[in-house]
Design a protein around this motif. Structure first.
Motif, PDB file in Angstrom:
ATOM      1  N   LYS A 124      42.806  81.617  36.550  1.00 19.19           N
ATOM      2  CA  LYS A 124      42.443  81.461  35.137  1.00 19.19           C
ATOM      3  C   LYS A 124      43.280  82.370  34.229  1.00 19.19           C
ATOM      4  O   LYS A 124      43.310  82.172  33.017  1.00 19.19           O
ATOM      5  CB  LYS A 124      40.958  81.743  34.959  1.00 19.19           C
ATOM      6  N   LYS A 125      43.984  83.326  34.814  1.00 21.25           N
ATOM      7  CA  LYS A 125      44.830  84.197  34.000  1.00 21.25           C
ATOM      8  C   LYS A 125      46.168  83.544  33.675  1.00 21.25           C
ATOM      9  O   LYS A 125      46.732  83.741  32.587  1.00 21.25           O
ATOM     10  CB  LYS A 125      45.071  85.517  34.746  1.00 21.25           C
ATOM     11  N   THR A 126      46.703  82.734  34.602  1.00 21.88           N
ATOM     12  CA  THR A 126      48.002  82.076  34.390  1.00 21.88           C
ATOM     13  C   THR A 126      47.880  80.586  34.126  1.00 21.88           C
ATOM     14  O   THR A 126      48.794  79.970  33.579  1.00 21.88           O
ATOM     15  CB  THR A 126      48.897  82.264  35.617  1.00 21.88           C
ATOM     16  N   GLY A 127      46.744  79.997  34.543  1.00 22.19           N
ATOM     17  CA  GLY A 127      46.584  78.553  34.441  1.00 22.19           C
ATOM     18  C   GLY A 127      47.205  77.801  35.599  1.00 22.19           C
ATOM     19  O   GLY A 127      47.142  76.566  35.644  1.00 22.19           O
ATOM     20  N   LEU A 172      49.623  82.187  28.780  1.00 24.54           N
ATOM     21  CA  LEU A 172      48.400  81.383  28.690  1.00 24.54           C
ATOM     22  C   LEU A 172      47.589  81.801  27.461  1.00 24.54           C
ATOM     23  O   LEU A 172      47.271  82.976  27.278  1.00 24.54           O
ATOM     24  CB  LEU A 172      47.557  81.553  29.952  1.00 24.54           C
ATOM     25  N   LYS A 173      47.281  80.816  26.632  1.00 22.61           N
ATOM     26  CA  LYS A 173      46.484  81.059  25.424  1.00 22.61           C
ATOM     27  C   LYS A 173      45.014  80.763  25.697  1.00 22.61           C
ATOM     28  O   LYS A 173      44.116  81.487  25.254  1.00 22.61           O
ATOM     29  CB  LYS A 173      47.006  80.179  24.299  1.00 22.61           C
ATOM     30  N   GLU A 174      44.759  79.697  26.472  1.00 25.06           N
ATOM     31  CA  GLU A 174      43.380  79.278  26.746  1.00 25.06           C
ATOM     32  C   GLU A 174      43.368  78.483  28.043  1.00 25.06           C
ATOM     33  O   GLU A 174      44.280  77.703  28.314  1.00 25.06           O
ATOM     34  CB  GLU A 174      42.857  78.423  25.591  1.00 25.06           C
ATOM     35  N   PHE A 175      42.331  78.706  28.858  1.00 20.69           N
ATOM     36  CA  PHE A 175      42.181  77.939  30.084  1.00 20.69           C
ATOM     37  C   PHE A 175      40.997  76.995  29.913  1.00 20.69           C
ATOM     38  O   PHE A 175      39.835  77.387  30.031  1.00 20.69           O
ATOM     39  CB  PHE A 175      41.951  78.867  31.286  1.00 20.69           C
ATOM     40  N   LYS A 176      41.292  75.736  29.625  1.00 21.10           N
ATOM     41  CA  LYS A 176      40.248  74.741  29.397  1.00 21.10           C
ATOM     42  C   LYS A 176      39.996  73.982  30.694  1.00 21.10           C
ATOM     43  O   LYS A 176      40.928  73.582  31.386  1.00 21.10           O
ATOM     44  CB  LYS A 176      40.664  73.770  28.295  1.00 21.10           C
ATOM     45  N   VAL A 227      46.250  75.916  28.249  1.00 27.74           N
ATOM     46  CA  VAL A 227      46.937  75.812  26.960  1.00 27.74           C
ATOM     47  C   VAL A 227      47.845  77.032  26.818  1.00 27.74           C
ATOM     48  O   VAL A 227      47.404  78.173  26.961  1.00 27.74           O
ATOM     49  CB  VAL A 227      45.927  75.755  25.800  1.00 27.74           C
ATOM     50  N   TYR A 228      49.128  76.777  26.539  1.00 26.09           N
ATOM     51  CA  TYR A 228      50.111  77.854  26.490  1.00 26.09           C
ATOM     52  C   TYR A 228      50.592  78.106  25.066  1.00 26.09           C
ATOM     53  O   TYR A 228      50.670  77.189  24.233  1.00 26.09           O
ATOM     54  CB  TYR A 228      51.308  77.520  27.389  1.00 26.09           C
ATOM     55  N   ALA A 284      58.166  76.040  23.483  1.00 22.05           N
ATOM     56  CA  ALA A 284      58.431  74.768  24.146  1.00 22.05           C
ATOM     57  C   ALA A 284      57.251  73.805  24.065  1.00 22.05           C
ATOM     58  O   ALA A 284      57.360  72.661  24.479  1.00 22.05           O
ATOM     59  CB  ALA A 284      58.787  75.007  25.610  1.00 22.05           C
ATOM     60  N   LYS A 285      56.131  74.294  23.523  1.00 20.53           N
ATOM     61  CA  LYS A 285      54.946  73.433  23.394  1.00 20.53           C
ATOM     62  C   LYS A 285      54.605  72.788  24.738  1.00 20.53           C
ATOM     63  O   LYS A 285      54.389  71.579  24.844  1.00 20.53           O
ATOM     64  CB  LYS A 285      55.169  72.362  22.319  1.00 20.53           C
ATOM     65  N   PHE A 286      54.546  73.610  25.764  1.00 20.58           N
ATOM     66  CA  PHE A 286      54.275  73.168  27.122  1.00 20.58           C
ATOM     67  C   PHE A 286      52.813  72.761  27.242  1.00 20.58           C
ATOM     68  O   PHE A 286      51.909  73.569  26.991  1.00 20.58           O
ATOM     69  CB  PHE A 286      54.619  74.297  28.089  1.00 20.58           C
ATOM     70  N   LYS A 287      52.575  71.500  27.622  1.00 22.44           N
ATOM     71  CA  LYS A 287      51.226  70.981  27.760  1.00 22.44           C
ATOM     72  C   LYS A 287      51.013  70.498  29.188  1.00 22.44           C
ATOM     73  O   LYS A 287      51.879  69.839  29.773  1.00 22.44           O
ATOM     74  CB  LYS A 287      50.984  69.821  26.795  1.00 22.44           C
ATOM     75  N   VAL A 288      49.844  70.835  29.729  1.00 20.55           N
ATOM     76  CA  VAL A 288      49.521  70.506  31.124  1.00 20.55           C
ATOM     77  C   VAL A 288      48.107  69.959  31.182  1.00 20.55           C
ATOM     78  O   VAL A 288      47.195  70.496  30.557  1.00 20.55           O
ATOM     79  CB  VAL A 288      49.622  71.758  32.025  1.00 20.55           C
ATOM     80  N   LYS A 289      47.933  68.910  31.967  1.00 23.18           N
ATOM     81  CA  LYS A 289      46.582  68.372  32.182  1.00 23.18           C
ATOM     82  C   LYS A 289      46.482  67.866  33.624  1.00 23.18           C
ATOM     83  O   LYS A 289      47.209  66.956  34.030  1.00 23.18           O
ATOM     84  CB  LYS A 289      46.276  67.235  31.215  1.00 23.18           C
TER      85      LYS A 289
END
Length: 917
Positions: A683-686, A713-717, A730-731, A735-740
């Protein structure tokens, strides 16, 4: 019956008599490295020195366990000298004839004695054929003693500068055959043939002891002995000068690499009464080779392009002592790469290699030794004569090279034409000379500027330096395109054919490639094929097919261009094949569902057309289309492949019923249990931090990380979405890196990601970590079996490939294909490991897969051949890095070798599916 026998007897006697007038050969050594004859031997220093022993001849004595190894300079035991002894008999029947002893090569100075007496002056120069008339020294009644003293260092300082301070292995010994040449007292010494493309034939015959008034006759034949045209003859009017015989032959078949048609000429010396004294037989070819200033190089009145390579004469276990079989195999390998030319770097080769070039078809640049230093005029004059008179009749030789890279003695240039009645072009490799620009290792801009402003015929005699995995195929596509825009282009020669590796007997047989000095080959020391072998094969294919992808409305028509110089494409043939590929877990091979054969289409050299494949209506239901072209001799030119479908999500895992996803969470970790498989997240790095299935833990971690970009990491949803569960880090990054992550019972795990960027990047995409020590191999659907670079994408084939782990460093170990690196157009990949294999599916066509990071070569003195890789171990990338050469960084090699560039912020989106079952 008696009358018939009496009638036959004179014919039999005549045939035997004619045969007796042929040159006789008596070998004192073996004929090659595989058939040596044992002589007595002693070396004065180094291994096994100071004691008389036995040695096989021909050989380099280091590879027989004697003396010292040296590369580039004779730094170890420069005074090293070997002494040979061999006893032999000569038949009494040869008394009254002329007997010569011939050494095809001995390095470097050779002093020859017969029965204790010098055969002649000490020969200086290690790569040349020399002979002595030893008739008066022989005992025809009993045994003869041959003694040879061979010194590595020459008494002539210029020979040492030209040969013994050179960028190659410096061996010692009698490394080519030794034999007696037995002829009548009056005989033909040598001939020089000029057989032109128009059928014109000129032969200069040099005789010994033939009186004025003798006759010379020449009969041209096919190789099967069938006579061609009429016999030509001439009376000898001078015993000092050559006798010239001229003729003209209609409808001859010309020699070229595409059609290496050979003839033979039987030349007879007869006395004034017509009695046969001596005859010789020589193969040759009708062809004309010429440089046309401010235009190009022409063969048989066709402008040609050299697609060539530099080749050292070397084998790891025997040094420069080779064999006819090996020489033929090397020529076949060169032609397999769709090359048509070879440069002899940097010395004349075995005669059997040139014979193979004649018969199989390769243009040859034959070279006088002189690596950045020249022979003095006195010794050079002798060596030019030995070079040219030995090799003058090979139709494959179209150019002479007078030294290399500054090793040019200008006073020798005129001598080539003295011994070559074809007056072939003489060049100085690396120099602008004689209307040529043979610049070594030009960068891309030099080639572009030369095409714009150059005034000379352009063909670099060394380019694309192939250190480690750099050069050769990497960058060649751009270089070749630029070179072909030159108005006076004549092609070029890659450096080099094979790694110069030697098995050192003083190191228990360890292969020595001298750091970064010798691993320059397209092939390994034992002819192991690097990936560039196939890249060159595609780029230099005489049948050019540039269709990258099958269009949506593909109708079976494929654009094709004929890049032969003499061959109509209707002399070739094609085969096509449709195949279905096995699934990741299957042990089966690709299945051919339909295939067909096509005769070539009528396209003259330089023309373009369409090849129509009669594909069945169901062709779209297959996975891949293969097309193979075959040359007029039924040899494969190249096989192209096109995936028919785009990559898609996998089928479901086969779980019978959906189960509820179980979620557990702490301050540091999130764990999901989906169908009995546990997924752990940090949860610290996602990042995912490990997976455990019913069999084992799977140590995948550290991803997805954005390659080359640090993301905070800005938020771990994480949340439920119906029956699914979503993990969405959420980073905070530019680069607006998005992961799902999407977890669904009964399905593989889906990962959606996207990122944007602007400017230059070595690579782009996402990576994961996985312990290298656990990986045992990989299986994948995509291009293979070789890895790729950004500037070396050609030469692979689409299919399903299976490779075991290796830690090969190109040019320093030779288990090919290399395992670590980038792979192109990957649809799925199974990571085989010691825990539990898992498979990742891609859904974007053109995805590159990164398998670990290759080690830097121990001999690399810069990073040109060590391209950048992401920090992760397993990468799914949209862009990868190029590779450079020994002398040039990648950005000097052309458009494909530049860093990846995004001028505006552009979204890159992708999806992966993970099967951890």
């Amino acid at each position: 019956m008696m009358k018939k026998l009496l009638f036959m007897f004179p014919a039999i006697f005549f045939a035997l008599n004619v045969h007796a007038q042929d040159t006789q050969y008596q070998y004192l050594s073996g004929k090659d490295k595989d058939h040596m004859v044992t002589w007595d031997f002693m070396v004065n220093t180094g291994m096994k020195s100071g004691v008389w022993s036995k040695i096989g001849v021909p050989s380099n004595w280091e590879q027989q366990g004697f003396g010292s190894y040296n590369y580039y300079k004779d730094t170890q035991n420069p005074e090293e000298t070997g002494q040979y002894k061999y006893k032999f008999n000569v038949s009494k029947s040869n008394a009254g004839k002329a007997v010569f002893i011939v050494f095809e090569a001995a390095m470097t100075d050779a002093e020859v004695k017969i029965n204790g007496k010098l055969a002649g002056p000490i020969h200086q120069g290690g790569f040349y054929t020399f002979q002595y008339n030893i008739t008066s020294l022989l005992n025809f009644e009993g045994e003869n003693l041959l003694e040879v003293r061979v010194s590595k260092q020459s008494a002539d300082p210029s020979v040492n500068r030209a040969e013994r301070k050179a960028d190659f292995w410096l061996f010692g010994g009698i490394f080519r055959p030794v034999y007696l040449k037995i002829l009548p007292k009056a005989h033909l010494d040598r001939i020089a043939i000029d057989a032109k493309a128009n059928g014109g034939f000129s032969l200069d015959a040099f005789t010994e002891n033939a009186p004025v008034g003798s006759f010379l006759k020449a009969r041209v034949q096919k190789l099967n002995g069938e006579n061609v045209g009429t016999e030509i003859s001439s009376k000898i009017t001078s015993v000092e000068n050559a006798t010239n015989l001229k003729g003209w032959f209609k409808d001859v078949k010309l020699w070229s690499p595409e059609s290496p048609n050979l003839y033979q000429v039987v030349v007879s010396l007869s006395d004034a009464n017509g009695k046969l004294i001596h005859r010789i037989k020589q193969k040759f070819g009708f062809r004309t080779a010429e440089l046309r200033a401010h235009d190009g190089f022409y063969v048989n009145n066709k402008k040609i392009i050299f697609k060539g390579v530099n080749r050292h004469s070397e084998w790891p276990e025997s040094g420069r002592a080779l064999s006819k079989t090996l020489n033929i195999e090397d020529v076949k390998l060169i032609k397999e790469m769709n090359m048509n030319a070879v440069r002899m770097s940097h010395y004349p080769p075995d005669p059997s290699f040139l014979d193979a070039c004649d018969s199989l078809g390769l243009f040859v640049i034959d070279e006088l030794t002189g690596w950045q230093a020249k022979y003095d005029t006195e010794v050079g004059t002798k060596l030019v004569k030995e070079l040219v008179t030995r090799d003058v009749n090979h139709p494959s030789i179209v150019i002479w090279a007078n030294g290399n890279e500054g090793g040019f003695n200008y006073d020798l240039d005129h001598l080539y034409a003295k011994y070559d009645n074809q007056s072939r072009l003489v060049i100085h490799p690396w120099e602008k000379f004689n209307g040529t620009d043979t610049k070594h290792y030009p960068d891309y801009n030099y080639v572009v500027n030369s095409a714009l402003y150059g005034k000379d015929v352009f063909f670099p005699t060394e380019f694309m330096h192939g250190l480690h995995d750099g050069g050769h195929g990497a960058g060649l596509d751009d270089f070749w395109s630029a070179m072909m825009k030159h108005p006076y282009a004549a092609g070029g020669f890659l450096w080099s054919f094979a790694d110069e590796g030697v098995t050192r007997l003083d190191r228990n047989g360890k292969m020595d490639i001298q750091g970064n000095a010798a691993p320059d080959g397209i092939l390994g020391p034992h002819r192991e094929k690097e990936g560039s072998f196939y890249t060159i094969k595609e780029i230099w294919s005489p049948v050019q097919i540039t269709l990258k992808n099958l269009p949506v409305n593909f109708d079976g028509k494929i654009p094709v261009e004929n890049q032969y110089f003499f061959t109509n494409l209707n002399q070739c043939r094609f085969e096509w094949r449709l195949a279905k590929l096995p699934a990741p877990g299957a042990n089966s091979q690709a299945t051919t569902t339909a295939s067909g054969k096509l005769t070539g289409i009528g396209l003259m050299p330089g023309d373009r057309g369409l090849l129509s494949l009669p594909l069945p209506a169901s062709w779209k239901f297959n996975d891949v289309l293969y097309l193979t072209a075959f040359d007029p001799y039924n040899k494969e030119i190249f096989t192209w492949s096109w995936p028919i479908k785009t990559p898609t999500a996998p089928v479901t895992t086969g779980v019978a019923a959906k189960s509820k996803i179980q979620v557990s969470e702490t301050n540091k970790t999130l764990s999901l249990n989906v169908d009995g498989i546990v997924y752990n997240f940090d949860k610290k790095t996602g990042y995912i931090q490990g997976v455990t299935n019913k069999k084992s833990e799977i140590s995948i971690s550290g991803g997805p990380a954005l390659a080359g970009v640090k993301c905070e990491l800005k938020e771990f949803k994480n949340y439920a979405s119906g029956d699914d569960y979503i993990v969405e880090p959420v980073y905070n990054n530019e680069a607006k890196f998005k992961v799902k992550w999407i977890f669904s019972s009964g399905k593989d795990v889906k990962l959606d990601y996207e990122y944007s960027g602007q400017g230059e990047a070595d690579f782009m995409g996402i990576t994961f970590n996985y312990p290298e020590e656990n990986i045992t191999g990989m299986k994948w659907a995509g291009n293979g079996p070789y890895r790729v670079w950004k500037n070396r994408l050609k030469g692979t084939k689409f299919g399903v490939w299976d490779s075991d782990f290796n830690n090969t460093i190109t040019g320093e170990s030779w288990k090919y294909p290399e395992f670590k690196g980038y792979y192109s157009d990957v649809y799925w990949v199974t990571i085989k490991n010691k825990q539990s294999p898992f498979t990742v599916y891609t859904t974007n066509k053109g995805t590159f897969f990164q398998m670990l990071k290759p080690l830097k070569a121990a001999g690399a003195t810069n990073n040109n051949t060590t391209p950048p890789f992401p920090d992760g171990d397993l990468g799914f990338l949209d862009a990868i890095s190029p590779i450079g050469t020994k002398f040039q960084s990648a950005e000097k090699l052309g458009p494909q070798s530049q860093k990846n560039m995004q001028l505006n912020y552009t979204w890159n989106k992708g999806s992966l599916w993970f099967d951890f079952n």
